[in-house]
Enzyme design. Structure first.
Site, PDB file in Angstrom:
ATOM      1  N   CYS A   1       0.855  -1.195   0.000  1.00 32.99           N
ATOM      2  CA  CYS A   1       0.000   0.000   0.000  1.00 32.99           C
ATOM      3  C   CYS A   1       0.890   1.244   0.000  1.00 32.99           C
ATOM      4  O   CYS A   1       1.644   1.482   0.946  1.00 32.99           O
ATOM      5  CB  CYS A   1      -0.930  -0.007   1.206  1.00 32.99           C
ATOM      6  SG  CYS A   1      -2.002   1.440   1.230  1.00 32.99           S
ATOM      7  N   VAL A   2       0.765   2.027  -1.066  1.00 35.06           N
ATOM      8  CA  VAL A   2       1.588   3.240  -1.190  1.00 35.06           C
ATOM      9  C   VAL A   2       1.204   4.260  -0.124  1.00 35.06           C
ATOM     10  O   VAL A   2       2.048   4.930   0.462  1.00 35.06           O
ATOM     11  CB  VAL A   2       1.398   3.838  -2.609  1.00 35.06           C
ATOM     12  CG1 VAL A   2       2.211   5.106  -2.761  1.00 35.06           C
ATOM     13  CG2 VAL A   2       1.802   2.827  -3.648  1.00 35.06           C
TER      14      VAL A   2
END
Ligand SMILES: [Zn+2]
Ligand SMILES: [Zn+2]
Length: 302
Positions: free
Chosen positions: A178-179
């Site tokens: 997850c950025v």
């Protein structure tokens, strides 16, 4: 920047700096998204005064979402290397206990340290480590350990583990990187991640609902003003304006009928100044007459 790094040593690492920047951006995004509502939505301020529990509940969800974000982003997704360490440590403790039961003399801590060292000093790729045996036991017999070894971090992957190129580590039950969180989602934080998504969705829906309510009220008010040839000032301060004082609330003195009002509003030439005289008492009386069906057809002044 050098001075900043000296005061905050953690900022000297580019990776940590970008992670911190990401977190600050996300918090700012939330504050702006919600703050605009409280700055411009007068109806929400009024509602807060009347029903403080409503806004308290909304702000509680706002804070809970951000707290859940920080909890999730700082939690470990379950790295394979950590699992190997845990297996080795538990194996070392088990060995030390069995050795201690056979040899009553040696000190307890000395035995643990010695056994732990011998266990941890073995290379990770060694076929005889407890982790390797454990991983092989989880795959069908005859599986080659080479096919199970990650070519990037050189650890044996159990089923469902995958190497993350952003974290540069293998993750147990890898879901995705997850950025926004700046970390992987895996076995260790999957539940926390879904709680965060649930709270974020609820916050977005609630905020969206408040925005739609605000826009609907303002658009309806703007349309109403255009249809009746009124200004916002005349609508809000009607009782304080001398030329409107004493005029019935359902009479709009400057209205020329819906069609002409709309035409003037949308198509009037901006280069021509239109000055409107105050209506006479007779005109006001005519405008205050109740509407009939004929009036609607003929677009009578409202
Ligand atoms: Zn790996
Ligand atoms: Zn990752």
């Amino acid at each position: 920047m050098d001075r900043c790094s000296r005061v905050f040593p953690c900022l000297s690492d580019p990776a940590r700096r970008s992670a911190l920047g990401l977190k600050v951006s996300l918090v700012l995004l939330h504050v702006i998204y919600v703050g605009i509502l409280f700055l411009f939505n007068g109806d929400l301020i009024e509602k807060t005064k009347r029903e403080p529990w409503y806004t308290s509940l909304y702000l509680l969800l706002f804070v809970a979402t951000l707290v859940q974000y920080f909890i999730t982003s700082s939690s470990s997704p379950g790295y394979v290397i950590d699992a190997i360490r845990a297996v080795n440590e538990s194996n070392a403790i088990y060995k030390s206990l069995s050795v201690a039961s056979k040899q009553p003399a040696p000190s307890k801590y000395g035995t643990v340290v010695e056994t732990t060292d011998s266990s941890q000093s073995a290379p990770v790729g060694n076929n005889l480590t407890s982790w390797t045996k454990l991983v092989l036991a989880m795959h069908p017999p005859g599986t080659s350990i080479r096919t199970l070894t990650c070519s990037y971090c050189n650890v044996e992957q159990p089923p469902r583990a995958k190497h993350c190129h952003d974290c540069d580590k293998c993750v147990l039950q890898f879901d995705h990187h997850c950025v926004w969180l700046g970390t992987c989602v895996g076995q260790g934080n999957h539940c926390k991640f879904w709680w965060y998504i649930f709270e974020e969705t609820a916050l977005c829906l609630w905020t969206g609902f408040l925005y739609i309510t605000y826009l609907k009220a303002n658009l309806a008010r703007a349309c109403y003003l255009a249809l009746t040839n009124q200004t916002t000032f005349e609508l809000i301060r009607r009782r304080r304006i001398p030329y409107l004082r004493g005029v019935s609330a359902r009479v709009n003195p400057f209205s020329k009928g819906i069609c002409r009002n709309l035409y003037s509003f949308c198509c009037a030439q901006t280069s021509v100044y239109e000055l409107e005289p105050l209506p006479t008492a007779q005109e006001l009386e005519d405008k205050s007459r109740p509407y009939t069906c004929l009036d609607c057809i003929t677009c009578r002044c409202c």
